[in-house]
Design a protein around this motif. Structure first.
Motif, PDB file in Angstrom:
ATOM      1  N   GLY A   1     -27.878  12.575 -39.700  1.00 28.86           N
ATOM      2  CA  GLY A   1     -27.199  13.652 -40.906  1.00 28.86           C
ATOM      3  C   GLY A   1     -25.784  14.024 -40.113  1.00 28.86           C
ATOM      4  O   GLY A   1     -24.498  13.623 -41.027  1.00 28.86           O
ATOM      5  N   ALA A   2     -25.776  13.391 -39.223  1.00 27.84           N
ATOM      6  CA  ALA A   2     -24.033  13.703 -38.273  1.00 27.84           C
ATOM      7  C   ALA A   2     -23.276  12.417 -38.831  1.00 27.84           C
ATOM      8  O   ALA A   2     -21.920  12.513 -39.605  1.00 27.84           O
ATOM      9  N   ILE A   3     -23.886  11.694 -38.671  1.00 25.49           N
ATOM     10  CA  ILE A   3     -23.454   9.561 -39.058  1.00 25.49           C
ATOM     11  C   ILE A   3     -23.167  10.283 -40.381  1.00 25.49           C
ATOM     12  O   ILE A   3     -22.095   9.510 -41.500  1.00 25.49           O
ATOM     13  N   HIS A   4     -23.718  10.930 -41.696  1.00 32.42           N
ATOM     14  CA  HIS A   4     -23.473  11.083 -42.989  1.00 32.42           C
ATOM     15  C   HIS A   4     -22.035  11.374 -43.000  1.00 32.42           C
ATOM     16  O   HIS A   4     -21.383  11.613 -44.483  1.00 32.42           O
ATOM     17  N   ARG A   5     -22.389  12.782 -42.772  1.00 36.49           N
ATOM     18  CA  ARG A   5     -21.276  13.768 -41.969  1.00 36.49           C
ATOM     19  C   ARG A   5     -19.987  12.779 -41.911  1.00 36.49           C
ATOM     20  O   ARG A   5     -18.892  13.237 -42.279  1.00 36.49           O
ATOM     21  N   ILE A   6     -20.128  12.298 -40.632  1.00 31.45           N
ATOM     22  CA  ILE A   6     -18.691  11.494 -40.688  1.00 31.45           C
ATOM     23  C   ILE A   6     -17.641  10.708 -41.756  1.00 31.45           C
ATOM     24  O   ILE A   6     -16.915  10.336 -42.081  1.00 31.45           O
ATOM     25  N   LYS A   7     -19.427   9.644 -42.517  1.00 29.37           N
ATOM     26  CA  LYS A   7     -18.984   8.839 -43.139  1.00 29.37           C
ATOM     27  C   LYS A   7     -18.531   9.774 -44.263  1.00 29.37           C
ATOM     28  O   LYS A   7     -17.240   9.206 -45.066  1.00 29.37           O
ATOM     29  N   GLY A   8     -19.465  10.866 -44.600  1.00 29.41           N
ATOM     30  CA  GLY A   8     -18.150  11.317 -45.903  1.00 29.41           C
ATOM     31  C   GLY A   8     -16.523  12.326 -46.038  1.00 29.41           C
ATOM     32  O   GLY A   8     -16.257  11.748 -46.245  1.00 29.41           O
ATOM     33  N   ILE A   9     -16.853  12.137 -44.311  1.00 29.34           N
ATOM     34  CA  ILE A   9     -15.687  13.018 -44.380  1.00 29.34           C
ATOM     35  C   ILE A   9     -14.419  11.604 -44.095  1.00 29.34           C
ATOM     36  O   ILE A   9     -12.783  12.038 -44.593  1.00 29.34           O
ATOM     37  N   SER A  10     -14.755  10.859 -43.180  1.00 28.68           N
ATOM     38  CA  SER A  10     -14.229   9.530 -43.398  1.00 28.68           C
ATOM     39  C   SER A  10     -13.694   8.895 -44.964  1.00 28.68           C
ATOM     40  O   SER A  10     -12.027   8.653 -45.239  1.00 28.68           O
ATOM     41  N   MET A  11     -14.220   8.508 -45.815  1.00 27.68           N
ATOM     42  CA  MET A  11     -14.143   7.967 -46.989  1.00 27.68           C
ATOM     43  C   MET A  11     -13.043   9.521 -47.558  1.00 27.68           C
ATOM     44  O   MET A  11     -12.597   8.979 -48.860  1.00 27.68           O
ATOM     45  N   ILE A  12     -13.307  10.059 -48.085  1.00 23.97           N
ATOM     46  CA  ILE A  12     -13.130  11.223 -48.685  1.00 23.97           C
ATOM     47  C   ILE A  12     -11.106  11.382 -48.278  1.00 23.97           C
ATOM     48  O   ILE A  12     -10.256  11.219 -48.840  1.00 23.97           O
ATOM     49  N   ALA A  13     -11.172  11.026 -46.634  1.00 27.20           N
ATOM     50  CA  ALA A  13     -10.346  11.487 -46.252  1.00 27.20           C
ATOM     51  C   ALA A  13      -9.255  10.629 -46.431  1.00 27.20           C
ATOM     52  O   ALA A  13      -8.202   9.712 -45.996  1.00 27.20           O
ATOM     53  N   SER A  14      -9.708   9.110 -46.447  1.00 24.72           N
ATOM     54  CA  SER A  14      -9.652   7.836 -46.037  1.00 24.72           C
ATOM     55  C   SER A  14      -9.194   7.408 -44.653  1.00 24.72           C
ATOM     56  O   SER A  14      -7.902   6.684 -45.188  1.00 24.72           O
ATOM     57  N   THR A  15      -9.538   7.816 -43.987  1.00 28.19           N
ATOM     58  CA  THR A  15      -9.165   7.641 -43.020  1.00 28.19           C
ATOM     59  C   THR A  15      -9.841   7.204 -41.915  1.00 28.19           C
ATOM     60  O   THR A  15     -10.891   6.881 -42.069  1.00 28.19           O
ATOM     61  N   PRO A  16      -9.521   6.460 -40.207  1.00 29.29           N
ATOM     62  CA  PRO A  16     -10.709   5.583 -40.205  1.00 29.29           C
ATOM     63  C   PRO A  16     -10.869   6.977 -38.746  1.00 29.29           C
ATOM     64  O   PRO A  16     -10.710   8.018 -38.696  1.00 29.29           O
ATOM     65  N   VAL A  17     -12.342   6.796 -38.382  1.00 33.12           N
ATOM     66  CA  VAL A  17     -13.056   7.857 -37.746  1.00 33.12           C
ATOM     67  C   VAL A  17     -12.530   7.666 -36.119  1.00 33.12           C
ATOM     68  O   VAL A  17     -11.413   7.101 -35.884  1.00 33.12           O
ATOM     69  N   THR A  18     -12.733   9.582 -36.009  1.00 37.59           N
ATOM     70  CA  THR A  18     -11.744   9.621 -34.848  1.00 37.59           C
ATOM     71  C   THR A  18     -12.430  10.544 -33.866  1.00 37.59           C
ATOM     72  O   THR A  18     -13.975  11.479 -34.684  1.00 37.59           O
ATOM     73  N   LEU A  19     -11.858  11.092 -32.880  1.00 38.76           N
ATOM     74  CA  LEU A  19     -12.958  11.873 -31.956  1.00 38.76           C
ATOM     75  C   LEU A  19     -12.954  13.138 -32.302  1.00 38.76           C
ATOM     76  O   LEU A  19     -13.695  14.008 -32.559  1.00 38.76           O
ATOM     77  N   ASP A  20     -11.590  14.070 -33.163  1.00 34.74           N
ATOM     78  CA  ASP A  20     -11.949  15.365 -33.751  1.00 34.74           C
ATOM     79  C   ASP A  20     -12.080  15.314 -34.754  1.00 34.74           C
ATOM     80  O   ASP A  20     -12.826  15.720 -35.062  1.00 34.74           O
ATOM     81  N   MET A  21     -12.147  13.588 -35.454  1.00 36.87           N
ATOM     82  CA  MET A  21     -13.398  14.271 -36.709  1.00 36.87           C
ATOM     83  C   MET A  21     -14.766  14.984 -36.345  1.00 36.87           C
ATOM     84  O   MET A  21     -15.449  14.513 -37.216  1.00 36.87           O
ATOM     85  N   CYS A  22     -15.450  13.357 -35.205  1.00 36.20           N
ATOM     86  CA  CYS A  22     -16.618  13.666 -34.700  1.00 36.20           C
ATOM     87  C   CYS A  22     -16.458  15.022 -34.437  1.00 36.20           C
ATOM     88  O   CYS A  22     -17.754  15.763 -34.402  1.00 36.20           O
ATOM     89  N   ARG A  23     -16.016  15.668 -33.664  1.00 39.18           N
ATOM     90  CA  ARG A  23     -16.378  16.921 -33.603  1.00 39.18           C
ATOM     91  C   ARG A  23     -16.389  18.109 -34.948  1.00 39.18           C
ATOM     92  O   ARG A  23     -16.828  18.616 -34.691  1.00 39.18           O
ATOM     93  N   ARG A  24     -15.136  17.543 -35.507  1.00 37.49           N
ATOM     94  CA  ARG A  24     -15.752  18.417 -36.773  1.00 37.49           C
ATOM     95  C   ARG A  24     -17.384  18.404 -37.882  1.00 37.49           C
ATOM     96  O   ARG A  24     -17.531  19.640 -38.322  1.00 37.49           O
ATOM     97  N   SER A  25     -17.164  17.519 -37.542  1.00 34.79           N
ATOM     98  CA  SER A  25     -18.296  17.174 -38.533  1.00 34.79           C
ATOM     99  C   SER A  25     -19.414  17.590 -37.763  1.00 34.79           C
ATOM    100  O   SER A  25     -21.029  17.714 -38.008  1.00 34.79           O
ATOM    101  N   ILE A  26     -20.219  17.706 -36.728  1.00 32.48           N
ATOM    102  CA  ILE A  26     -20.894  18.426 -35.781  1.00 32.48           C
ATOM    103  C   ILE A  26     -20.855  19.657 -35.277  1.00 32.48           C
ATOM    104  O   ILE A  26     -21.219  20.319 -34.243  1.00 32.48           O
ATOM    105  N   ALA A  27     -19.670  20.381 -35.665  1.00 37.53           N
ATOM    106  CA  ALA A  27     -19.149  21.726 -35.363  1.00 37.53           C
ATOM    107  C   ALA A  27     -20.892  22.887 -35.089  1.00 37.53           C
ATOM    108  O   ALA A  27     -21.186  23.467 -34.502  1.00 37.53           O
ATOM    109  N   ASP A  28     -21.430  22.463 -36.501  1.00 36.23           N
ATOM    110  CA  ASP A  28     -22.435  23.233 -36.349  1.00 36.23           C
ATOM    111  C   ASP A  28     -23.590  23.227 -35.602  1.00 36.23           C
ATOM    112  O   ASP A  28     -24.472  24.252 -35.717  1.00 36.23           O
ATOM    113  N   PHE A  29     -24.195  22.019 -35.511  1.00 38.35           N
ATOM    114  CA  PHE A  29     -24.872  21.490 -34.505  1.00 38.35           C
ATOM    115  C   PHE A  29     -24.481  21.967 -32.805  1.00 38.35           C
ATOM    116  O   PHE A  29     -25.592  22.743 -31.870  1.00 38.35           O
TER     117      PHE A  29
END
Length: 473
Positions: free
Chosen positions: A344-372
């Motif tokens: 689920g986390a990988i799906h979220r990271i990919k979705g955010i990266s695709m929509i924002a058209s930006t590479p994956v970052t540590l901050d992006m990963c933090r935001r993607s699993i905030a609810d976890f």
């Protein structure tokens, strides 16, 4: 971009398939395609303008929730029609929509009834390529926590393909247990796909424990129990996922006992999965418990740090993501519950990266699993509250409860803490053992000691009920 949209759309359809009956999924969701996606909205297409009206009326919220689960953030869901159709002059009423739905389902039912029920062996084989690609022994990541279960399933598949005749009784039945999201269903599908690939004529039946119960109820209502029995008792391989759902259901247990016995005596293979070992499925008939333990028990533990890292790297590579090392370490440290959480986390990271058209970052990963992370903190807070309440009630300290002292009052308090954590959280017995620095067997004994004591000492039962009320408030 098109491939990424397809993968996100498939993930949403997978969630919808899990939540709804097969006929509902087939009629209303199967042909949905994700056409575009931004941070504000997602556009799905379908072939029917009427279907759009029905989806908006009945399933808009449902689709939105599934999309949020995949992406990790909410977006507005819109629909377009893939084929040009003449729009109706008037919007149909709710009654007309309901009539159309019944008509569609009636057509579907008639088409299904024309098929040989003996060929409907596994729900997802209507799209077998997807199953083979996603759930095989080759893409199951093996580690110490699941190695024996993987080996046992592989042995079962080889036996069913006449490659391991000498092990036929050793792994029959095979009972796999472990918490949700650890790969039990993956292994069942892997067995199915391996057999189908090498021995396509072998008759395989895969069902959820809940499906078995519902089908039995339907058969009894329709006076078709003989057909129900013939269907199940002529299988070469029977796989029942989440068998714990038959607990407490007397007629279902009675029917499954006879199904199990008929298949076992005929030398047919039986594979069962559960979220707990047989002795913890309650209430369960003793004769079923005995049969569940006849063959081989294989448990799957939560993934170790090494396995979590391997899964994160494998899933991110499959998704075409380049996750930096520090982000992989962060995800490994915080995604500790199960493999499904990692996916689920990988799906979220990919979705955010695709929509924002930006590479994956540590901050992006933090935001993607905030609810976890929030859920993890909440569980720890619950355990701390349980320990504090029990310590106060029995006049001991939290350090005593988590320590090694064996004084009677401390041991009693420790047992009650472990019991309450099991009752009030979703933690596995292994995870509870880690918190209290005890092994799996000790946790089981603590829970059993409390359950036995409550039957004898009504005052203890009262104390525990009061503690539960206090903690829930």
């Amino acid at each position: 971009m098109k491939q990424e949209l397809h993968e996100i759309g498939e993930a949403v359809l997978g969630l919808l398939r899990e939540k709804h009956a097969q006929n509902v999924y087939t009629v209303w969701f199967r042909d949905l395609e994700l056409e575009s996606l931004t941070q504000e909205e997602a556009v799905f297409s379908t072939r029917s303008s009427f279907k759009i009206q029905f989806l908006v009326l009945h399933y808009l919220k449902d689709i939105g929730e599934c999309l949020k689960n995949v992406l990790g953030f909410p977006v507005t869901v819109l629909f377009i029609c893939r084929e040009e159709e003449e729009e109706p002059k008037e919007e149909p009423s709710a009654e007309q929509v309901e009539q159309e739905e019944k008509a569609s389902l009636a057509v579907l039912t008639e088409e299904e009834e024309e098929e040989d029920p003996n060929q409907l062996n596994i729900r997802d084989l209507e799209n077998p390529k997807t199953i083979v690609e996603r759930y095989t022994f080759e893409n199951f990541i093996v580690a110490a926590s699941n190695r024996f279960a993987h080996a046992a399933c592989l042995a079962v598949a080889k036996t069913a393909c006449n490659e391991n005749d000498d092990e036929e009784d050793l792994y029959n039945p095979l009972f796999i247990y472990g918490k949700s999201g650890l790969g039990k269903t993956h292994l069942l599908y892997a067995i199915t796909n391996e057999i189908k690939k090498k021995k396509p004529d072998v008759r395989i039946i895969y069902k959820k424990g809940e499906d078995f119960t519902n089908e039995l109820i339907s058969a009894m209502q329709n006076h078709s129990t003989e057909s129900f029995r013939a269907y199940y008792r002529t299988a070469d391989v029977l796989l029942i996922d989440d068998i714990q759902f038959i607990a407490g259901k007397v007629q279902t247990q009675e029917e499954f006992f006879h199904t199990f016995s008929a298949l076992y005596e005929a030398g047919k293979q039986i594979i069962l999965t559960s979220d707990r070992p047989p002795r913890e499925i309650r209430p369960l008939q003793d004769r079923l418990l005995t049969r569940f333990e006849w063959g081989q028990l294989a448990d799957i533990q939560p993934p170790s740090e090494e396995l979590r890292t391997a899964i994160i790297m494998k899933k991110s590579a499959d998704a075409g993501l380049d996750i930096p090392k520090e982000a992989v370490l962060f995800l490994t440290e915080n995604l500790t519950e199960n493999i499904r959480q990692i996916e689920g986390a990988i799906h979220r990271i990919k979705g955010i990266s695709m929509i924002a058209s930006t590479p994956v970052t540590l901050d992006m990963c933090r935001r993607s699993i905030a609810d976890f992370l929030q859920a993890k903190i909440s569980t720890n807070e619950v355990i701390d509250r349980i320990c504090a309440a029990v310590a106060k009630k029995y006049n001991v300290t939290i350090e005593d409860i988590r320590g090694k002292k064996r004084n009677e009052n401390i041991a009693v308090a420790r047992h009650i803490c472990i019991y309450l954590v099991r009752q009030l959280t979703d933690l596995s017995q292994t995870a509870i053992g880690v918190y209290f620095d005890r092994d799996h067997a000790t946790v089981i004994n603590s829970i059993r000691n409390v359950e036995k004591a409550m039957l004898i000492k009504h005052s203890l039962q009262y104390d525990i009920e009061e503690l539960i009320k206090e903690l829930k408030n």
